[in-house]
Enzyme design. Sequence first.
Site, PDB file in Angstrom:
ATOM      1  N   GLU A  53       0.804  -1.221   0.000  1.00 39.75           N
ATOM      2  CA  GLU A  53       0.000   0.000   0.000  1.00 39.75           C
ATOM      3  C   GLU A  53       0.831   1.262   0.000  1.00 39.75           C
ATOM      4  O   GLU A  53       1.988   1.264   0.403  1.00 39.75           O
ATOM      5  CB  GLU A  53      -0.873   0.012   1.265  1.00 39.75           C
ATOM      6  CG  GLU A  53      -1.913  -1.062   1.224  1.00 39.75           C
ATOM      7  CD  GLU A  53      -2.713  -1.132   2.500  1.00 39.75           C
ATOM      8  OE1 GLU A  53      -2.882  -0.109   3.179  1.00 39.75           O
ATOM      9  OE2 GLU A  53      -3.160  -2.240   2.820  1.00 39.75           O
ATOM     10  N   CYS A  56      -2.280   1.441   8.115  1.00 37.84           N
ATOM     11  CA  CYS A  56      -1.315   0.510   7.520  1.00 37.84           C
ATOM     12  C   CYS A  56      -1.867  -0.883   7.281  1.00 37.84           C
ATOM     13  O   CYS A  56      -2.256  -1.562   8.213  1.00 37.84           O
ATOM     14  CB  CYS A  56      -0.170   0.326   8.518  1.00 37.84           C
ATOM     15  SG  CYS A  56       1.226   1.288   8.174  1.00 37.84           S
TER      16      CYS A  56
HETATM   17  N1  SAH Z   1       7.945  -0.403  10.773  1.00 39.67           N
HETATM   18  C1  SAH Z   1       8.022   1.012  10.847  1.00 39.67           C
HETATM   19  C2  SAH Z   1       7.172   1.766   9.836  1.00 39.67           C
HETATM   20  C3  SAH Z   1       5.803   1.277   9.507  1.00 39.67           C
HETATM   21  S1  SAH Z   1       4.423   1.656  10.515  1.00 39.67           S
HETATM   22  C4  SAH Z   1       7.707   1.471  12.252  1.00 39.67           C
HETATM   23  O1  SAH Z   1       7.385   0.656  13.091  1.00 39.67           O
HETATM   24  O2  SAH Z   1       7.853   2.652  12.525  1.00 39.67           O
HETATM   25  C5  SAH Z   1       4.182   3.377  10.483  1.00 39.67           C
HETATM   26  C6  SAH Z   1       3.604   3.921  11.792  1.00 39.67           C
HETATM   27  O3  SAH Z   1       2.227   3.603  11.952  1.00 39.67           O
HETATM   28  C7  SAH Z   1       4.318   3.366  13.001  1.00 39.67           C
HETATM   29  O4  SAH Z   1       4.524   4.385  13.948  1.00 39.67           O
HETATM   30  C8  SAH Z   1       3.316   2.356  13.517  1.00 39.67           C
HETATM   31  O5  SAH Z   1       3.580   2.070  14.851  1.00 39.67           O
HETATM   32  C9  SAH Z   1       2.014   3.077  13.252  1.00 39.67           C
HETATM   33  N2  SAH Z   1       0.835   2.237  13.240  1.00 39.67           N
HETATM   34  C10 SAH Z   1       0.695   0.971  12.788  1.00 39.67           C
HETATM   35  N3  SAH Z   1      -0.553   0.543  12.978  1.00 39.67           N
HETATM   36  C11 SAH Z   1      -1.232   1.550  13.559  1.00 39.67           C
HETATM   37  C12 SAH Z   1      -2.576   1.701  14.000  1.00 39.67           C
HETATM   38  N4  SAH Z   1      -3.477   0.721  13.878  1.00 39.67           N
HETATM   39  N5  SAH Z   1      -2.926   2.885  14.544  1.00 39.67           N
HETATM   40  C13 SAH Z   1      -2.019   3.888  14.662  1.00 39.67           C
HETATM   41  N6  SAH Z   1      -0.758   3.792  14.269  1.00 39.67           N
HETATM   42  C14 SAH Z   1      -0.357   2.634  13.729  1.00 39.67           C
END
Ligand code: SAH
Length: 349
Positions: free
Chosen positions: A89, A333
């Site tokens: 995505e 995400c």
């Molecule tokens: N692996 C990397 C980047 C991908 S996730 C990382 O962990 O930073 C990008 C951001 O979205 C990260 O801060 C992650 O913790 C957050 N994220 C993932 N799922 C989420 C959700 N359901 N609600 C809010 N933030 C979320």
Amino acid sequence: MVELTGMTREELTGWIRAQGYPAFRGKQIFEWIHRGTDFDGMTNLPQDMREKLKACATAQSVSIRLHRKSALDGTVKFLYEMKDGNCVEGVLMRYKYGISLCISTQVGCRMGCRFCASTLDGRVRDLTAGEMLGEILAANRYLEGEEQKVSHVVLMGSGEPLDNYDQVIRFLHLLREEEGIRISLRNVSLSTCGIVPRMYDLAREKLPVTLCVSLHAPNDEIRRKTMPIAEKWTIREILEACRNYIRETGRRVIFEYALTEGVNAGKAEAEELAGILRGMQCHVNLIPLNEVRERHLKGVSEETVRNFMRVLEEHRISVTRRREMGDDIEGACGQLRRKVISDSTDGTC
Ligand code: SAH
């Protein structure tokens, strides 16, 4: 098939010479690729050359399988498809300062964060540098006819960028190749869940990329509840790696903090967070948790966000809340990909 999108101008020129063509053809092809053009559109190449190349190489690694545009704010969510049929995505957001694209670095993810949809089925494979660039090129094709192109990139889609380190670094270098897409690394943010040794490696690269760290907790006990990576490295180690990054690059670090009801969102946690970040050249980005169907974690009320923010402000910590963009289009995400996979009959997308 040779993936040409992942090559520097020099590498491409070398490859094209090895195929028996003059070096200037390599430069021409490089420029076309970075403008998003496939072989058919490379009008200054002889027809027979284009046909020969088509049979052995790819100039476009990624296409847009479907997109959804938010009626609320013009945010566009893409489902990108790669040559092997895998999907990832991306999200395009329009700001006053330009157009920002959130890209993925892996198909799936193996970090296992409990709040995240991207990791539910683990990691399928790493993306190549050419595919990461391909995500931007595909978004630029989508924007064709508009004045603006993608000017800012955030590595915050599916995957853990520092778990695909070499390809991510190669991708970052591609962004600043001469005659290429030319996106300043000052406009690039890389988000990690905190793979400490790789944070030191990244600092050594001396690239002016903004480092974002998904902290999501003020202490290790809370962090371990939602992030398996917290078993491996402590917050103290992460903050030390951040201080080193700030020293080496001169850039502030951004901490992401997804507020989750009953887990990390109270006044005590806000006070504790302010305490551990005191004196650091940083910024906190509060994200109201985006609830994921398969997960049982709850988001927070507006009042909880405000209260949490106020505590940080009282301690003079720079803080904003992330604008919730594309709320109507499976913004979080991994959600769109999962929806398409589960709606399809054969389990693939
Ligand atoms: N692996 C990397 C980047 C991908 S996730 C990382 O962990 O930073 C990008 C951001 O979205 C990260 O801060 C992650 O913790 C957050 N994220 C993932 N799922 C989420 C959700 N359901 N609600 C809010 N933030 C979320």
